[in-house]
Write a protein that holds these residues in place. Structure first.
Motif, PDB file in Angstrom:
ATOM      1  N   GLY A  44      -2.146 -14.244   7.917  1.00 38.26           N
ATOM      2  CA  GLY A  44      -2.534 -13.249   8.916  1.00 38.26           C
ATOM      3  C   GLY A  44      -3.297 -12.084   8.340  1.00 38.26           C
ATOM      4  N   ARG A  45      -3.159 -11.840   7.011  1.00 41.29           N
ATOM      5  CA  ARG A  45      -3.876 -10.769   6.307  1.00 41.29           C
ATOM      6  C   ARG A  45      -3.628  -9.393   6.928  1.00 41.29           C
ATOM      7  NH1 ARG A  45      -8.656 -11.642   7.722  1.00 41.29           N
ATOM      8  NH2 ARG A  45      -8.366 -13.556   8.887  1.00 41.29           N
ATOM      9  N   GLN A  46      -2.447  -9.206   7.529  1.00 39.59           N
ATOM     10  CA  GLN A  46      -2.108  -7.921   8.125  1.00 39.59           C
ATOM     11  C   GLN A  46      -1.199  -7.134   7.173  1.00 39.59           C
ATOM     12  OE1 GLN A  46      -2.314  -9.082  12.877  1.00 39.59           O
ATOM     13  NE2 GLN A  46      -0.339  -8.828  11.917  1.00 39.59           N
ATOM     14  N   VAL A  47      -1.444  -5.830   7.104  1.00 32.18           N
ATOM     15  CA  VAL A  47      -0.723  -4.973   6.176  1.00 32.18           C
ATOM     16  C   VAL A  47      -0.271  -3.707   6.896  1.00 32.18           C
ATOM     17  CG1 VAL A  47      -0.794  -3.754   3.965  1.00 32.18           C
ATOM     18  CG2 VAL A  47      -2.205  -5.784   4.291  1.00 32.18           C
ATOM     19  N   VAL A  48       0.996  -3.360   6.736  1.00 38.39           N
ATOM     20  CA  VAL A  48       1.511  -2.074   7.209  1.00 38.39           C
ATOM     21  C   VAL A  48       1.773  -1.210   5.985  1.00 38.39           C
ATOM     22  CG1 VAL A  48       3.374  -0.879   8.405  1.00 38.39           C
ATOM     23  CG2 VAL A  48       2.533  -3.065   9.280  1.00 38.39           C
ATOM     24  N   THR A  49       1.215  -0.017   5.973  1.00 36.87           N
ATOM     25  CA  THR A  49       1.316   0.872   4.825  1.00 36.87           C
ATOM     26  C   THR A  49       2.061   2.142   5.188  1.00 36.87           C
ATOM     27  OG1 THR A  49      -0.802   0.060   3.975  1.00 36.87           O
ATOM     28  CG2 THR A  49       0.005   2.133   3.072  1.00 36.87           C
ATOM     29  N   PHE A  50       3.050   2.501   4.351  1.00 41.63           N
ATOM     30  CA  PHE A  50       3.697   3.805   4.405  1.00 41.63           C
ATOM     31  C   PHE A  50       3.285   4.529   3.131  1.00 41.63           C
ATOM     32  CE2 PHE A  50       6.429   1.136   7.021  1.00 41.63           C
ATOM     33  CZ  PHE A  50       6.675   1.939   8.116  1.00 41.63           C
ATOM     34  N   HIS A  51       2.374   5.472   3.259  1.00 41.73           N
ATOM     35  CA  HIS A  51       1.844   6.184   2.094  1.00 41.73           C
ATOM     36  C   HIS A  51       2.345   7.623   2.104  1.00 41.73           C
ATOM     37  CE1 HIS A  51      -0.949   7.555  -0.989  1.00 41.73           C
ATOM     38  NE2 HIS A  51      -1.310   8.535  -0.180  1.00 41.73           N
ATOM     39  N   ASN A  52       3.138   7.968   1.093  1.00 39.27           N
ATOM     40  CA  ASN A  52       3.684   9.321   0.987  1.00 39.27           C
ATOM     41  C   ASN A  52       2.733  10.207   0.197  1.00 39.27           C
ATOM     42  OD1 ASN A  52       5.556  11.548   0.852  1.00 39.27           O
ATOM     43  ND2 ASN A  52       6.007  10.883  -1.235  1.00 39.27           N
ATOM     44  N   GLN A  53       2.373  11.329   0.794  1.00 39.21           N
ATOM     45  CA  GLN A  53       1.529  12.302   0.112  1.00 39.21           C
ATOM     46  C   GLN A  53       1.980  13.701   0.512  1.00 39.21           C
ATOM     47  OE1 GLN A  53      -2.642  11.559   0.464  1.00 39.21           O
ATOM     48  NE2 GLN A  53      -3.240  13.417  -0.598  1.00 39.21           N
ATOM     49  N   ARG A  54       2.533  14.416  -0.463  1.00 37.35           N
ATOM     50  CA  ARG A  54       3.048  15.771  -0.246  1.00 37.35           C
ATOM     51  C   ARG A  54       4.109  15.782   0.863  1.00 37.35           C
ATOM     52  NH1 ARG A  54      -2.568  17.069  -0.679  1.00 37.35           N
ATOM     53  NH2 ARG A  54      -2.660  17.682   1.496  1.00 37.35           N
ATOM     54  N   ASP A  55       4.988  14.767   0.841  1.00 35.71           N
ATOM     55  CA  ASP A  55       6.109  14.622   1.773  1.00 35.71           C
ATOM     56  C   ASP A  55       5.685  14.294   3.193  1.00 35.71           C
ATOM     57  OD1 ASP A  55       7.829  15.038  -0.291  1.00 35.71           O
ATOM     58  OD2 ASP A  55       8.349  17.094   0.242  1.00 35.71           O
ATOM     59  N   PHE A  56       4.409  14.042   3.418  1.00 31.63           N
ATOM     60  CA  PHE A  56       3.937  13.501   4.689  1.00 31.63           C
ATOM     61  C   PHE A  56       3.749  12.000   4.511  1.00 31.63           C
ATOM     62  CE2 PHE A  56       2.719  17.943   5.067  1.00 31.63           C
ATOM     63  CZ  PHE A  56       3.045  18.233   6.380  1.00 31.63           C
ATOM     64  N   ILE A  57       4.323  11.216   5.409  1.00 29.92           N
ATOM     65  CA  ILE A  57       4.261   9.767   5.307  1.00 29.92           C
ATOM     66  C   ILE A  57       3.231   9.266   6.313  1.00 29.92           C
ATOM     67  CG2 ILE A  57       5.563   7.621   5.454  1.00 29.92           C
ATOM     68  CD1 ILE A  57       8.102   9.306   4.967  1.00 29.92           C
ATOM     69  N   PHE A  58       2.104   8.787   5.795  1.00 30.63           N
ATOM     70  CA  PHE A  58       1.023   8.300   6.640  1.00 30.63           C
ATOM     71  C   PHE A  58       1.263   6.817   6.926  1.00 30.63           C
ATOM     72  CE2 PHE A  58      -0.631  11.852   4.217  1.00 30.63           C
ATOM     73  CZ  PHE A  58      -1.239  12.618   5.200  1.00 30.63           C
ATOM     74  N   VAL A  59       1.295   6.466   8.199  1.00 32.56           N
ATOM     75  CA  VAL A  59       1.565   5.090   8.618  1.00 32.56           C
ATOM     76  C   VAL A  59       0.260   4.486   9.137  1.00 32.56           C
ATOM     77  CG1 VAL A  59       2.991   3.588  10.052  1.00 32.56           C
ATOM     78  CG2 VAL A  59       3.906   5.786   9.254  1.00 32.56           C
ATOM     79  N   ARG A  60      -0.129   3.373   8.530  1.00 30.47           N
ATOM     80  CA  ARG A  60      -1.368   2.696   8.912  1.00 30.47           C
ATOM     81  C   ARG A  60      -1.121   1.199   9.038  1.00 30.47           C
ATOM     82  NH1 ARG A  60      -1.984   7.304   9.531  1.00 30.47           N
ATOM     83  NH2 ARG A  60      -3.656   8.666   8.779  1.00 30.47           N
ATOM     84  N   HIS A  61      -1.894   0.575   9.913  1.00 28.74           N
ATOM     85  CA  HIS A  61      -1.773  -0.860  10.171  1.00 28.74           C
ATOM     86  C   HIS A  61      -3.168  -1.455  10.082  1.00 28.74           C
ATOM     87  CE1 HIS A  61      -0.272  -4.258  13.067  1.00 28.74           C
ATOM     88  NE2 HIS A  61      -0.318  -4.650  11.819  1.00 28.74           N
ATOM     89  N   HIS A  62      -3.395  -2.327   9.085  1.00 30.52           N
ATOM     90  CA  HIS A  62      -4.721  -2.869   8.833  1.00 30.52           C
ATOM     91  C   HIS A  62      -4.688  -4.387   8.726  1.00 30.52           C
ATOM     92  CE1 HIS A  62      -5.442   1.275   7.246  1.00 30.52           C
ATOM     93  NE2 HIS A  62      -6.647   1.063   7.732  1.00 30.52           N
ATOM     94  N   ARG A  63      -5.871  -4.946   8.824  1.00 35.71           N
ATOM     95  CA  ARG A  63      -6.113  -6.339   8.426  1.00 35.71           C
ATOM     96  C   ARG A  63      -7.247  -6.315   7.412  1.00 35.71           C
ATOM     97  NH1 ARG A  63      -7.247  -8.454  13.020  1.00 35.71           N
ATOM     98  NH2 ARG A  63      -5.268  -9.538  13.391  1.00 35.71           N
ATOM     99  N   TYR A  64      -7.079  -7.040   6.289  1.00 40.06           N
ATOM    100  CA  TYR A  64      -8.204  -7.126   5.366  1.00 40.06           C
ATOM    101  C   TYR A  64      -9.027  -8.352   5.706  1.00 40.06           C
ATOM    102  CZ  TYR A  64      -4.492  -9.569   2.695  1.00 40.06           C
ATOM    103  OH  TYR A  64      -3.436 -10.359   2.317  1.00 40.06           O
ATOM    104  N   VAL A  65     -10.344  -8.155   5.734  1.00 41.11           N
ATOM    105  CA  VAL A  65     -11.300  -9.150   6.217  1.00 41.11           C
ATOM    106  C   VAL A  65     -12.233  -9.518   5.082  1.00 41.11           C
ATOM    107  CG1 VAL A  65     -13.099  -9.646   7.916  1.00 41.11           C
ATOM    108  CG2 VAL A  65     -11.178  -8.153   8.529  1.00 41.11           C
ATOM    109  N   PHE A  66     -12.437 -10.826   4.895  1.00 37.33           N
ATOM    110  CA  PHE A  66     -13.355 -11.325   3.874  1.00 37.33           C
ATOM    111  C   PHE A  66     -14.650 -11.762   4.540  1.00 37.33           C
ATOM    112  CE2 PHE A  66      -9.056 -12.374   2.286  1.00 37.33           C
ATOM    113  CZ  PHE A  66      -9.051 -11.519   1.192  1.00 37.33           C
ATOM    114  N   GLU A  67     -15.757 -11.336   3.974  1.00 36.01           N
ATOM    115  CA  GLU A  67     -17.069 -11.684   4.507  1.00 36.01           C
ATOM    116  C   GLU A  67     -17.847 -12.427   3.432  1.00 36.01           C
ATOM    117  OE1 GLU A  67     -18.571  -7.882   5.487  1.00 36.01           O
ATOM    118  OE2 GLU A  67     -17.569  -7.801   7.431  1.00 36.01           O
ATOM    119  N   GLY A  68     -18.212 -13.692   3.707  1.00 34.42           N
ATOM    120  CA  GLY A  68     -18.934 -14.495   2.724  1.00 34.42           C
ATOM    121  C   GLY A  68     -18.509 -15.938   2.802  1.00 34.42           C
ATOM    122  N   ASN A  69     -18.737 -16.667   1.728  1.00 32.88           N
ATOM    123  CA  ASN A  69     -18.393 -18.072   1.662  1.00 32.88           C
ATOM    124  C   ASN A  69     -16.892 -18.268   1.854  1.00 32.88           C
ATOM    125  OD1 ASN A  69     -17.470 -20.532  -0.048  1.00 32.88           O
ATOM    126  ND2 ASN A  69     -19.644 -20.888   0.367  1.00 32.88           N
TER     127      ASN A  69
END
Length: 341
Positions: A225-250
């Motif tokens: 599925g190439r889906q990723v959920v990220t919890f990134h802590n920076q200065r005690d703020f937790i940034f929540v992101r939901h992505h898919r990584y996509v490959f373009e090419g052969n």
């Protein structure tokens, strides 16, 4: 004019001229410096080391609770904590999501996105039940987590999370909520189990919070599925992101790139997640025939930020509950360079 501070010039026109000249001189100096570095590298001379910009992150105050990567004591504690059953795949998370009484219609848009991001999540209306009654009901129905969303002016501003049946319970302030409908060029969420990245949770408290958040996801990701959920802590703020990584090419190139990216993506402090969420990250990988496969991140949503206010032992109890940690702003935030997670 180099040493003159334009802010001290009262005349607006003159102040603008001085500022523009200083800006042009700074740009010219930067261009000349780059040219000298290229020439020095071509001649084999030593290139001057570039100065590292001072930030709040890299000038963080020393904290004795920071955990080393191979700390045996912490590993032993985490092997038997409340979240071990989730990380060992002994228990599959089952989440109930509800709201404050009489929620607005806008809050349901955020709930829809959460249910798409969190596997095995279900919504039930709050009605007139108290949080303690909800915990008991969820426990009887074999739920492992309870999410209670609060809002102000039709915008979500708080999230209570209780791990069942025995806790702990945490309350997070929610800010900068952006639903999937408001994200430009968003992707469509697929039913695959997402990968999980817990990034930059470095202290003992940070490890505990990272495992707390990680416990809401099954730890058997479907890499197709190439889906990723990220919890990134920076200065005690937790940034929540939901992505898919996509490959373009052969296609063969993409498959090889996928194998490279899949390694080490899941786990505590694993991988380098997309912290900001608003920039498109593009990487280039080369296959066996030398052709390039471009890899980019496509945001799926939702996008929001968490800041933990308190962590309580056991399930929610405002009268007799014991708190593991409470954010006391006036006592704890004595310096901008002191962080707790």
């Amino acid at each position: 004019m180099v040493g003159v501070n334009p802010a001290n010039i009262k005349n607006k026109i003159k102040r603008s001229e001085v500022y523009q000249k200083q800006k042009e001189a700074k740009a010219k100096d930067k261009k000349d410096r780059r040219k000298r570095d290229v020439e020095a590298a071509a001649l084999g001379d030593e290139v001057p080391v570039k100065k590292v910009q001072r930030t709040l992150d890299n000038t963080r105050e020393a904290d004795e609770t920071v955990v080393a990567p191979d700390d045996e004591e912490v590993e032993a504690d985490e092997a038997g904590d409340e979240f071990a059953r989730f990380f060992n795949n002994e228990t599959t998370p089952k989440i109930m999501i509800t709201t404050r009484p009489r929620p607005s219609a806008e809050l349901f848009m955020f709930i829809r996105d959460l249910m798409q991001m969190l596997p095995n999540a279900f919504f039930y209306p709050r009605k007139s039940a108290t949080v303690k009654q909800l915990c008991q009901w969820c426990n009887n129905k074999k739920f492992t987590h309870l999410f209670v969303l609060s809002e102000k002016s039709k915008v979500c501003n708080g999230l209570l999370v209780a791990v069942l049946p025995a806790g702990p319970t945490a309350f997070f302030k929610v800010s900068n909520v952006k639903t999937s409908e408001d994200i430009h060029n968003r992707g469509t969420v697929s039913p695959h189990q997402p990968e999980l990245i817990l990034n930059n949770f470095n202290t003992r408290l940070g490890h505990r919070v990272g495992r707390f958040l990680g416990s809401v996801f099954p730890h058997e990701p479907d890499f197709n599925g190439r889906q990723v959920v990220t919890f990134h802590n920076q200065r005690d703020f937790i940034f929540v992101r939901h992505h898919r990584y996509v490959f373009e090419g052969n296609e063969l190139e993409a498959a090889a790139a996928a194998e490279v990216l899949d390694e080490g993506d899941e786990g505590q402090n694993g991988g380098a997640g997309e912290g900001g969420g608003h920039k498109k990250k593009v990487a280039t990988l080369k296959g066996k025939d030398g052709s390039a496969t471009r890899t980019r991140l496509q945001e799926l949503g939702p996008r929001f930020t968490l800041k933990m206010r308190w962590l309580q032992e056991g399930t929610f109890d405002t009268e007799c509950g014991e708190y593991e940690w409470i954010h006391k702003r006036k006592e704890m935030d004595t310096s901008r360079r002191k962080f707790h997670l």
